[in-house]
Write an enzyme that holds these catalytic residues in place. Structure first.
Site, PDB file in Angstrom:
ATOM      1  CB  CYS A  49      -1.105  -0.176   1.274  1.00  0.00           C
ATOM      2  SG  CYS A  49      -2.233  -1.571   1.462  1.00  0.00           S
TER       3      CYS A  49
HETATM    4  C1  BEZ Z   1       0.439  -4.963   2.011  1.00  0.00           C
HETATM    5  O1  BEZ Z   1      -0.226  -4.330   1.684  1.00  0.00           O
HETATM    6  O2  BEZ Z   1       1.802  -5.045   1.832  1.00  0.00           O
HETATM    7  C2  BEZ Z   1      -0.068  -5.493   3.018  1.00  0.00           C
HETATM    8  C3  BEZ Z   1      -1.191  -6.086   3.676  1.00  0.00           C
HETATM    9  C4  BEZ Z   1      -2.210  -6.172   4.474  1.00  0.00           C
HETATM   10  C5  BEZ Z   1      -1.132  -7.339   4.554  1.00  0.00           C
HETATM   11  C6  BEZ Z   1      -0.089  -7.806   5.257  1.00  0.00           C
HETATM   12  C7  BEZ Z   1       1.090  -6.543   4.095  1.00  0.00           C
END
Ligand code: BEZ
Length: 160
Positions: A49
């Site tokens: 993200c």
């Molecule tokens: C990520 O966007 O990298 C992520 C999303 C949920 C859990 C762990 C990492």
């Protein structure tokens, strides 16, 4: 049931961070009479993200708005303090509105929950993007595990 094209956006109050602290904003205020790209993701400050999803929308905000989009908004099951801090960290400025769905009310009403209990993260939001015209979903993309369908580049393509 997961929200789909043709559905109305649920009427929910979300939060944004302002210089005076967290403030409420209703989905009616956000979406009525506007064209909006709303994208959601599992969590502020998580790797994909932070490294890809939000930066893509910041980078391509002008190109998206040039296609008639009034507002680009990012939503996550985090509180307004976290979303405000993440927005600053990501230098979103006025390009991307950071929306806090702290109690997952919007996420649940839209059927977009992601169960991350086993990872110690509780119930979060799936990675999605949607084009919303005057409060009605025009199209929605959901990524399951990967990151491809919900990118800013895909949104530009979907806007035609
Ligand atoms: C990520 O966007 O990298 C992520 C999303 C949920 C859990 C762990 C990492």
């Amino acid at each position: 049931m997961t929200i789909k094209a043709g559905d109305k956006i649920p009427s929910i109050e979300l939060k944004t961070m302002t210089s005076d602290g967290p403030d409420g904003i209703t989905t009616d205020d956000l979406f009525n009479g506007k064209k909006v790209i709303l994208f959601g993701l599992p969590g502020a400050f998580t790797p994909t993200c932070s490294a890809k999803h939000v930066p893509g929308y910041v980078q391509h905000a002008d190109a998206i708005k040039a296609k008639g989009v009034d507002t680009i908004a990012c939503i996550s099951v985090n509180d307004a303090f976290v979303m405000g801090a993440w927005g600053k960290d990501q230098n979103v400025g006025n390009k991307v509105m950071m929306l806090a769905d702290g109690s997952a009310e919007f996420t649940k009403a839209a059927g977009l929950e992601l169960d991350l209990v086993a990872r110690g993260m509780g119930v979060r939001c799936q990675r999605f993007s949607m084009i919303v015209d005057n409060g009605v979903v025009q199209s929605i993309n959901i990524d399951e595990g990967t990151f491809d369908k919900t990118s800013a580049e895909q949104a530009i393509s979907d806007l035609g």
